[in-house]
Write a protein that holds these residues in place. Structure first.
Motif, mmCIF file in Angstrom:
data_model
loop_
_atom_site.group_PDB
_atom_site.id
_atom_site.type_symbol
_atom_site.label_atom_id
_atom_site.label_comp_id
_atom_site.label_asym_id
_atom_site.label_seq_id
_atom_site.Cartn_x
_atom_site.Cartn_y
_atom_site.Cartn_z
ATOM 1 N N TRP A 36 0.826 -1.284 -0.058
ATOM 2 C CA TRP A 36 0.088 -0.011 0.009
ATOM 3 C C TRP A 36 0.935 1.177 0.041
ATOM 4 O O TRP A 36 1.842 1.540 0.936
ATOM 5 C CB TRP A 36 -0.890 -0.111 0.999
ATOM 6 N N TYR A 37 0.743 2.254 -0.894
ATOM 7 C CA TYR A 37 1.186 3.546 -0.990
ATOM 8 C C TYR A 37 0.223 4.419 -0.611
ATOM 9 O O TYR A 37 -0.912 4.277 -0.971
ATOM 10 C CB TYR A 37 1.741 3.712 -2.304
ATOM 11 N N TYR A 38 0.734 5.561 -0.373
ATOM 12 C CA TYR A 38 -0.230 6.713 -0.383
ATOM 13 C C TYR A 38 0.642 7.895 -0.564
ATOM 14 O O TYR A 38 1.839 8.276 -0.501
ATOM 15 C CB TYR A 38 -0.800 6.938 1.176
ATOM 16 N N GLU A 39 -0.294 8.938 -1.311
ATOM 17 C CA GLU A 39 0.078 10.314 -1.818
ATOM 18 C C GLU A 39 -0.688 11.373 -1.012
ATOM 19 O O GLU A 39 -1.926 11.575 -1.140
ATOM 20 C CB GLU A 39 0.016 10.148 -3.354
ATOM 21 N N ALA A 40 -0.031 12.084 -0.260
ATOM 22 C CA ALA A 40 -0.429 13.190 0.591
ATOM 23 C C ALA A 40 -0.702 14.344 -0.508
ATOM 24 O O ALA A 40 0.471 14.396 -1.408
ATOM 25 C CB ALA A 40 0.447 13.563 1.463
ATOM 26 N N GLY A 92 -4.797 11.612 2.309
ATOM 27 C CA GLY A 92 -4.194 11.219 1.087
ATOM 28 C C GLY A 92 -4.988 10.211 0.137
ATOM 29 O O GLY A 92 -5.877 9.558 0.714
ATOM 30 N N VAL A 93 -4.481 9.989 -1.002
ATOM 31 C CA VAL A 93 -4.916 8.952 -1.834
ATOM 32 C C VAL A 93 -4.044 7.743 -1.716
ATOM 33 O O VAL A 93 -2.832 7.655 -1.776
ATOM 34 C CB VAL A 93 -4.855 9.372 -3.447
ATOM 35 N N GLY A 113 -3.676 -0.125 -8.227
ATOM 36 C CA GLY A 113 -4.887 0.111 -8.143
ATOM 37 C C GLY A 113 -5.292 1.310 -8.551
ATOM 38 O O GLY A 113 -4.147 2.409 -8.863
ATOM 39 N N GLN A 114 -6.668 1.833 -8.796
ATOM 40 C CA GLN A 114 -6.951 3.353 -9.192
ATOM 41 C C GLN A 114 -6.671 4.330 -8.157
ATOM 42 O O GLN A 114 -7.093 5.473 -8.639
ATOM 43 C CB GLN A 114 -8.301 3.273 -9.616
ATOM 44 N N GLY A 115 -6.381 4.040 -6.935
ATOM 45 C CA GLY A 115 -6.492 4.982 -5.619
ATOM 46 C C GLY A 115 -7.989 5.319 -5.110
ATOM 47 O O GLY A 115 -8.953 5.272 -5.714
ATOM 48 N N THR A 116 -7.730 5.518 -3.910
ATOM 49 C CA THR A 116 -9.061 5.714 -3.085
ATOM 50 C C THR A 116 -8.661 6.791 -2.272
ATOM 51 O O THR A 116 -7.505 6.874 -1.468
ATOM 52 C CB THR A 116 -9.624 4.360 -2.509
#
Length: 122
Positions: A36-40, A92-93, A113-116
């Motif tokens: 899992w990644y996240y983008e703030a 974030g996403v 994935g498409q991001g959530t």
């Protein structure tokens, strides 16, 4: 074709919990690492948690003890991220990421994935 579909996410108050899931579908022979990644907002995408084929896990320091990554051993193509004690800085996403060996392929490829969106209000 391989597709990763995420679900979960949303808006929660600080201290609350959310769960994310990511299901892979298509001509899949094997899945190696799951992440899992996240983008703030305004920042680069960064790794939050990972789980290996054997169930070994690693976490970004700031989420250790609050987030739990897991994979569905029965379905084998699904992973989860349980997020507890959420903080505004977790906003974030969130993207899932898997290393997948397709049927009749000789090498693993990385899929996203498409991001959530996850939003934590203070």
């Amino acid at each position: 074709q391989v597709q990763l579909v995420e679900s979960g996410g949303g808006l929660v108050q600080a201290g609350g919990s959310l769960g994310l899931s990511c299901a892979a579908s298509g001509n899949i022979f094997s899945i190696r690492g799951m992440k899992w990644y996240y983008e703030a907002p305004g920042k680069q995408r960064e790794l939050v948690a990972s789980i290996g084929r054997g169930g070994d896990t690693n976490y970004k320091a700031s989420v250790e003890g609050r987030f739990t990554i897991s994979r569905d051993n029965a379905a084998k193509n699904t992973m989860f991220l349980q997020m507890n004690s959420l903080k505004p800085e977790d906003t974030g996403v969130y993207y899932c990421n898997m290393d997948i060996l397709r049927v009749n392929s000789d090498y693993f490829s990385t899929y996203w994935g498409q991001g959530t969106q996850v939003t934590v209000s203070s």
